[in-house]
Motif scaffolding. Structure first.
Motif, short mmCIF file in Angstrom:
data_model
loop_
_atom_site.label_atom_id
_atom_site.label_comp_id
_atom_site.label_asym_id
_atom_site.label_seq_id
_atom_site.Cartn_x
_atom_site.Cartn_y
_atom_site.Cartn_z
N UNK A 239 1.25 -1.64 0.13
CA UNK A 239 0.21 -0.14 -0.12
C UNK A 239 0.93 1.30 -0.04
N UNK A 240 1.76 0.82 0.89
CA UNK A 240 2.94 2.43 1.03
C UNK A 240 3.22 2.72 -0.29
N UNK A 241 3.74 1.80 -0.89
CA UNK A 241 4.55 1.55 -2.31
C UNK A 241 3.67 2.47 -3.17
N UNK A 242 2.85 1.75 -2.97
CA UNK A 242 1.43 2.13 -4.41
C UNK A 242 1.07 3.77 -3.89
N UNK A 243 1.01 4.49 -2.44
CA UNK A 243 0.75 5.63 -2.24
C UNK A 243 1.93 6.36 -2.71
N UNK A 244 3.07 6.66 -2.09
CA UNK A 244 4.44 6.16 -3.58
C UNK A 244 4.13 7.07 -4.43
N UNK A 245 3.60 6.01 -5.71
CA UNK A 245 4.03 5.95 -7.27
C UNK A 245 2.45 6.91 -7.15
N UNK A 246 0.82 7.03 -6.28
CA UNK A 246 0.43 8.44 -6.87
C UNK A 246 0.67 9.69 -6.08
N UNK A 247 1.62 9.86 -5.61
CA UNK A 247 2.40 11.37 -5.73
C UNK A 247 3.21 11.21 -6.46
N UNK A 248 4.03 10.23 -7.19
CA UNK A 248 5.17 10.50 -8.51
C UNK A 248 3.93 11.25 -9.25
N UNK A 249 2.74 10.40 -9.48
CA UNK A 249 1.85 10.64 -10.52
C UNK A 249 1.85 12.04 -10.25
N UNK A 250 1.28 12.33 -9.53
CA UNK A 250 0.61 13.82 -8.80
C UNK A 250 2.21 15.00 -9.58
N UNK A 251 3.65 14.45 -8.71
CA UNK A 251 4.17 15.55 -9.63
C UNK A 251 4.77 15.50 -10.81
N UNK A 252 4.59 14.57 -11.44
CA UNK A 252 4.51 14.16 -12.90
C UNK A 252 3.55 15.28 -13.56
N UNK A 253 2.17 15.16 -12.90
CA UNK A 253 1.38 15.99 -13.58
C UNK A 253 1.32 17.55 -13.84
N UNK A 254 1.35 17.61 -12.53
CA UNK A 254 2.18 19.29 -11.79
C UNK A 254 3.46 19.69 -12.92
N UNK A 255 4.08 18.89 -13.34
CA UNK A 255 5.71 19.36 -14.10
C UNK A 255 4.88 19.36 -15.66
N UNK A 256 4.14 19.11 -15.32
CA UNK A 256 3.14 19.68 -17.07
C UNK A 256 3.08 20.06 -17.80
N UNK A 257 2.94 20.38 -19.66
CA UNK A 257 3.10 22.15 -19.73
C UNK A 257 2.21 22.07 -20.95
N UNK A 258 1.48 23.29 -21.57
CA UNK A 258 1.49 23.54 -22.38
C UNK A 258 -0.40 23.11 -22.85
N UNK A 259 -0.54 22.20 -23.46
CA UNK A 259 -2.01 21.43 -23.93
C UNK A 259 -2.06 20.35 -22.85
N UNK A 260 -0.76 19.83 -22.54
CA UNK A 260 -1.34 18.20 -21.21
C UNK A 260 -1.15 18.89 -20.08
N UNK A 261 -0.77 20.81 -19.79
CA UNK A 261 -1.16 21.40 -18.24
C UNK A 261 -2.49 21.18 -18.34
N UNK A 262 -2.95 22.02 -19.31
CA UNK A 262 -4.74 21.76 -19.63
C UNK A 262 -5.12 20.70 -19.06
N UNK A 263 -4.84 19.70 -19.63
CA UNK A 263 -5.88 18.40 -19.36
C UNK A 263 -5.56 17.70 -18.22
N UNK A 264 -4.61 18.66 -17.05
CA UNK A 264 -4.25 17.49 -15.97
C UNK A 264 -4.89 18.81 -15.54
N UNK A 265 -5.84 19.73 -15.49
CA UNK A 265 -6.04 20.80 -14.33
C UNK A 265 -7.36 20.83 -14.20
N UNK A 266 -7.98 19.13 -14.58
CA UNK A 266 -9.06 18.98 -14.20
C UNK A 266 -9.59 18.49 -13.24
N UNK A 267 -10.87 19.72 -12.12
CA UNK A 267 -11.14 19.20 -10.61
C UNK A 267 -12.15 18.35 -11.33
#
Length: 115
Positions: free
Chosen positions: A4-32
């Motif tokens: 579970x801890x490794x999976x939670x860490x993977x979700x944190x890494x995914x979140x960081x990757x999403x926050x690091x996107x730019x342009x069209x990808x940034x707009x796609x990641x900006x969903x609420x």
């Protein structure tokens, strides 16, 4: 098998990757949207929100999701880690049934830019 801890860490890494996107990808990641990620092998569900360009996990529960999130993902813990680390292609995993993604049509259009 992933923990579970490794999976939670993977979700944190995914979140960081999403926050690091730019342009069209940034707009796609900006969903609420509300999100859930059910780890089928561990029978654990992470629930939270996709907002501000990332994923905020609010709760970890045993069992399947109790509420229907706007974006729902179901997969094994090992597959989650492999997807986040780039070792598993999402389209292939989804097409073969290893990963289930459920979302509204508009959300799927936005998410496909990220996948």
């Amino acid at each position: 098998m992933a923990t579970i801890e490794e999976c939670r860490a993977a979700l944190d890494r995914l979140s960081a990757k999403l926050r690091g996107t730019e342009g069209d990808l940034r707009a796609a990641a900006a969903l609420d949207r509300s999100v859930s990620c059910h780890l089928t092998d561990l029978d654990v569900t992470f629930t939270g929100r996709m907002a501000d360009g990332g994923i905020q996990v609010h709760e970890t529960r045993t069992g399947p999701p109790r509420e229907k999130a706007q974006i729902r993902l179901a997969l094994t813990g090992d597959d989650l880690i492999a997807l986040v680390d780039g070792d598993l292609n999402f389209a292939h995993a989804w097409g073969s049934g290893r990963v289930r993604l459920t979302a509204g049509f508009r959300d799927l259009l936005h998410l496909r830019k990220l996948l």
